[in-house]
Design a protein around this motif. Structure first.
Motif, PDB file in Angstrom:
ATOM      1  N   ARG A  98      46.006  39.146  44.534  1.00  0.00           N
ATOM      2  CA  ARG A  98      47.499  39.387  43.959  1.00  0.00           C
ATOM      3  C   ARG A  98      47.775  39.121  42.618  1.00  0.00           C
ATOM      4  O   ARG A  98      46.931  40.047  41.817  1.00  0.00           O
ATOM      5  N   LEU A  99      48.493  38.621  41.924  1.00  0.00           N
ATOM      6  CA  LEU A  99      48.402  38.603  40.497  1.00  0.00           C
ATOM      7  C   LEU A  99      47.155  37.872  39.717  1.00  0.00           C
ATOM      8  O   LEU A  99      46.397  37.179  40.366  1.00  0.00           O
ATOM      9  N   PRO A 100      46.794  38.516  38.836  1.00  0.00           N
ATOM     10  CA  PRO A 100      45.392  38.454  38.149  1.00  0.00           C
ATOM     11  C   PRO A 100      45.463  37.049  37.470  1.00  0.00           C
ATOM     12  O   PRO A 100      45.425  36.911  36.100  1.00  0.00           O
ATOM     13  N   LEU A 101      45.888  36.200  38.220  1.00  0.00           N
ATOM     14  CA  LEU A 101      45.597  34.575  37.666  1.00  0.00           C
ATOM     15  C   LEU A 101      44.636  33.902  38.394  1.00  0.00           C
ATOM     16  O   LEU A 101      43.740  33.409  37.564  1.00  0.00           O
ATOM     17  N   VAL A 102      44.607  33.525  39.529  1.00  0.00           N
ATOM     18  CA  VAL A 102      43.606  32.761  40.187  1.00  0.00           C
ATOM     19  C   VAL A 102      42.727  33.817  41.078  1.00  0.00           C
ATOM     20  O   VAL A 102      43.430  34.511  41.740  1.00  0.00           O
ATOM     21  N   GLU A 109      43.303  46.387  48.665  1.00  0.00           N
ATOM     22  CA  GLU A 109      43.800  45.211  48.677  1.00  0.00           C
ATOM     23  C   GLU A 109      43.580  44.689  47.334  1.00  0.00           C
ATOM     24  O   GLU A 109      44.595  43.598  47.087  1.00  0.00           O
ATOM     25  N   LEU A 110      42.755  44.764  46.553  1.00  0.00           N
ATOM     26  CA  LEU A 110      42.283  44.251  45.294  1.00  0.00           C
ATOM     27  C   LEU A 110      43.168  44.803  44.365  1.00  0.00           C
ATOM     28  O   LEU A 110      43.295  45.802  43.778  1.00  0.00           O
ATOM     29  N   ARG A 111      43.851  43.880  43.684  1.00  0.00           N
ATOM     30  CA  ARG A 111      44.854  44.194  42.439  1.00  0.00           C
ATOM     31  C   ARG A 111      43.813  44.542  41.241  1.00  0.00           C
ATOM     32  O   ARG A 111      44.399  45.464  40.289  1.00  0.00           O
ATOM     33  N   LEU A 112      42.711  43.730  41.235  1.00  0.00           N
ATOM     34  CA  LEU A 112      42.167  43.814  39.935  1.00  0.00           C
ATOM     35  C   LEU A 112      40.675  43.040  40.175  1.00  0.00           C
ATOM     36  O   LEU A 112      40.462  42.257  41.056  1.00  0.00           O
ATOM     37  N   VAL A 113      39.689  43.949  39.437  1.00  0.00           N
ATOM     38  CA  VAL A 113      38.189  43.222  39.593  1.00  0.00           C
ATOM     39  C   VAL A 113      37.957  43.040  37.997  1.00  0.00           C
ATOM     40  O   VAL A 113      38.024  44.066  37.191  1.00  0.00           O
ATOM     41  N   ARG A 114      37.686  41.745  37.640  1.00  0.00           N
ATOM     42  CA  ARG A 114      37.483  41.451  36.209  1.00  0.00           C
ATOM     43  C   ARG A 114      36.217  41.067  36.118  1.00  0.00           C
ATOM     44  O   ARG A 114      35.575  40.162  36.780  1.00  0.00           O
ATOM     45  N   LEU A 115      35.476  41.827  35.156  1.00  0.00           N
ATOM     46  CA  LEU A 115      34.000  41.719  34.876  1.00  0.00           C
ATOM     47  C   LEU A 115      33.959  40.540  33.706  1.00  0.00           C
ATOM     48  O   LEU A 115      34.116  40.826  32.648  1.00  0.00           O
ATOM     49  N   GLN A 116      33.409  39.411  34.079  1.00  0.00           N
ATOM     50  CA  GLN A 116      33.482  38.277  33.136  1.00  0.00           C
ATOM     51  C   GLN A 116      32.156  38.095  32.588  1.00  0.00           C
ATOM     52  O   GLN A 116      31.194  38.617  33.191  1.00  0.00           O
TER      53      GLN A 116
END
Length: 277
Positions: free
Chosen positions: A234-238, A218-225
């Motif tokens: 959903r969209l990688p905004l919030v 279900e995860l569209r993206l995982v971002r390592l910050q």
């Protein structure tokens, strides 16, 4: 057979019974020692700032035509105060040292000594400090909290050290306390178990954060910050949820498992910690 024991107790040494075992004996050989930089380098900026403050205060006093004893005395007091504020940390941390051994570390601070065998460490926590730079937001590990199996914690300050020395301590602790958990964690996931990292759970099907749950598919993206992991459904905004490294134990193990389980990973200037597995 007679009633004599298989092994007779060792006779005490002359002069009384042997003392308690040396805790350093469990740590093995000394590998490296890490201390704050030379005092002259640590105090260079506080001295410069104190001189600048004194000059500015003195100039203002002269411009205002203050009494003859006023400007110089006020400037000296302001400079001394600036030096104490900016230089106190360097003076306080002069007695700090971290000795890395084959199987543990020794922290000396303010005359007190803490001996930490890696075999006793149950949890590793990071103390993070974030700041902005020309490359964006960066995160720095300024301390470690090592919790043993009895729940006792040892705080290891890294801020007094140069970046190279601090990184060496982090990598050594990571290699001996976190990396050995990876194989066991992977095996548990293959067997259908869920792993708990504080308020976060990870299993082969998804991730749970504070009671909410999302499947990996279900995860569209995982971002390592920097010092964080952001999960987007959903969209990688919030982000759907964000996990702060400082809020979970063994964050490097968590990040490694997430990168192996998530379908879409994006690197956004994360903290680099040496990974041996």
């Amino acid at each position: 057979m007679g009633g004599a024991p298989y092994r007779s107790p060792t006779a005490p040494p002359p002069g009384g019974a042997a003392g308690p075992p040396d805790p350093l004996a469990r740590l093995g050989s000394l590998r490296s020692s890490h201390r704050p930089p030379p005092l002259r380098r640590s105090l260079a900026m506080p001295v410069f700032a104190a001189a600048l403050v004194a000059a500015l205060v003195g100039g203002v006093g002269v411009a205002a035509k203050a009494p003859s004893a006023g400007p110089s005395g006020l400037a000296a007091a302001a400079g001394a105060l600036a030096f104490l504020i900016l230089g106190w940390g360097a003076l306080r941390d002069r007695a700090t040292s971290i000795d890395l051994h084959a199987q543990g570390l020794v922290l000396t601070r303010g005359g007190a000594r803490a001996v930490v065998p890696f075999d006793d460490v149950d949890q590793v926590w990071f103390d993070l400090e974030r700041s902005s730079s020309y490359v964006g937001v960066i995160a720095r590990i300024v301390g470690l909290k090592l919790v043993d199996r009895a729940g006792a914690a040892t705080l290891v300050p890294l801020a007094p050290l140069d970046a190279g020395d601090a990184n060496a301590v982090v990598r050594w602790v990571h290699r001996h306390c976190s990396v050995p958990l990876l194989d066991e964690a992977r095996k548990a996931l293959r067997e259908g178990e869920a792993l708990t990292f504080g308020h976060v759970t990870v299993d082969a099907e998804g991730v749970g954060v504070g009671g909410a749950r999302a499947a990996w598919r279900e995860l569209r993206l995982v971002r390592l910050q920097p010092g964080r992991v952001a999960f987007f459904r959903r969209l990688p905004l919030v982000p759907w949820r964000t996990v702060d490294w400082a809020h979970i134990p063994h964050p490097t193990v968590f990040v490694r498992l997430v990168t192996e389980l998530a379908h879409h990973i994006e690197l956004d200037n994360p903290i680099g910690v040496e990974d041996d597995a």
